[in-house]
Structure formats: C-alpha cells, structure tokens
Design a protein around this motif. Structure first.
Motif, PDB file in Angstrom:
ATOM      1  N   GLY A  52       0.806  -1.210   0.000  1.00 40.22           N
ATOM      2  CA  GLY A  52       0.000   0.000   0.000  1.00 40.22           C
ATOM      3  C   GLY A  52       0.838   1.258   0.000  1.00 40.22           C
ATOM      4  O   GLY A  52       2.064   1.211  -0.065  1.00 40.22           O
ATOM      5  N   THR A  53       0.134   2.360   0.059  1.00 41.82           N
ATOM      6  CA  THR A  53       0.771   3.662   0.194  1.00 41.82           C
ATOM      7  C   THR A  53       0.059   4.420   1.305  1.00 41.82           C
ATOM      8  O   THR A  53      -1.115   4.188   1.572  1.00 41.82           O
ATOM      9  CB  THR A  53       0.704   4.496  -1.099  1.00 41.82           C
ATOM     10  OG1 THR A  53      -0.662   4.723  -1.435  1.00 41.82           O
ATOM     11  CG2 THR A  53       1.415   3.805  -2.245  1.00 41.82           C
ATOM     12  N   SER A  54       0.786   5.294   1.952  1.00 42.12           N
ATOM     13  CA  SER A  54       0.214   6.136   3.007  1.00 42.12           C
ATOM     14  C   SER A  54       0.762   7.540   2.868  1.00 42.12           C
ATOM     15  O   SER A  54       1.974   7.747   2.760  1.00 42.12           O
ATOM     16  CB  SER A  54       0.566   5.593   4.389  1.00 42.12           C
ATOM     17  OG  SER A  54      -0.035   4.334   4.596  1.00 42.12           O
ATOM     18  N   VAL A  55      -0.155   8.486   2.876  1.00 38.57           N
ATOM     19  CA  VAL A  55       0.217   9.897   2.858  1.00 38.57           C
ATOM     20  C   VAL A  55       0.538  10.302   4.286  1.00 38.57           C
ATOM     21  O   VAL A  55      -0.157   9.905   5.226  1.00 38.57           O
ATOM     22  CB  VAL A  55      -0.934  10.758   2.298  1.00 38.57           C
ATOM     23  CG1 VAL A  55      -0.612  12.230   2.388  1.00 38.57           C
ATOM     24  CG2 VAL A  55      -1.235  10.353   0.862  1.00 38.57           C
ATOM     25  N   VAL A  56       1.614  11.054   4.455  1.00 36.61           N
ATOM     26  CA  VAL A  56       1.983  11.519   5.792  1.00 36.61           C
ATOM     27  C   VAL A  56       1.824  13.031   5.883  1.00 36.61           C
ATOM     28  O   VAL A  56       1.869  13.741   4.875  1.00 36.61           O
ATOM     29  CB  VAL A  56       3.425  11.105   6.173  1.00 36.61           C
ATOM     30  CG1 VAL A  56       3.525   9.596   6.311  1.00 36.61           C
ATOM     31  CG2 VAL A  56       4.438  11.589   5.166  1.00 36.61           C
TER      32      VAL A  56
END
Length: 112
Positions: A52-56
């Motif tokens: 997945g990807t996660s925006v920080v």
C-alpha cells in the motif's frame, strides 16, 4: 496462532522543496509482511504480504529530519501514527488464516 509483522519501505515520494525544506516526504510506499508460526508441508513458515501507500502529514520545521538522515524506524513511526495498524494486522491475519485453512480452492477440470 502467533504471527509476527514487519514493514518494508519500498519508496518515498518527496516534494523537492516545501516551506524552505528540501526533499520533504509526503507519501510512503510500503509492504507489510505477516509471518505465521505455523509451517507448510515443505517446512516454510506461512507468509502474506500487503502492499500500500500512506500519505503523511507535513513536517514540523523544528523537528524536520533531512532526507539523508531518515531511518526505517522513523518512517515506520510515521506510518504507525497515520495508519490503522490494527486494521492492517487484521487483514494480514485473515489472509494467513485463509492460506492455512482455505475455505475455497481452485481445481483443474477433471478431463484435463
């Protein structure tokens, strides 16, 4: 079933500059690996991987770490602050359980 978990950080998306800071991470590409304590017929531990990807969040300038000094532990801490770890672990545990105790399997047609 006691599972263990590990993060792999695949890539970091950065803004070249943001608020006078250089190479500011805004998105993390990750793989979350869950490993069971149970082994398959060949003696290998069962594993599953979630990708997945996660925006920080934008960094606080006072606590900004230059890109070259980032560590895996620091990036993982960002993920764990901004991501539902319990939800990811539950999906990984369910995937492992399905591999170990399948509720459905695929078979070739009997005439093949």
């Amino acid at each position: 079933m006691a599972n263990t978990y590990d993060w792999v950080i695949n890539k970091l998306d950065v803004y070249p500059t943001e608020n006078n800071l250089k190479d500011v991470v805004y998105n993390i590409h990750w793989t979350y690996i869950a490993t069971s304590d149970q082994k398959d017929a060949e003696g290998n531990f069962y594993k599953t991987e979630l990708i997945g990807t996660s925006v920080v969040s934008s960094p606080d300038e006072a606590q900004f770490t230059p890109f070259e000094e980032l560590t895996k532990n620091q990036v993982v801490s960002w993920l764990e602050e901004d991501t539902s770890i319990a939800g990811i672990q539950q999906v990984a545990d369910n995937n492992l359980n399905e591999v170990i105790n399948p509720t459905s399997i695929s078979k070739n047609a009997p005439w093949q």
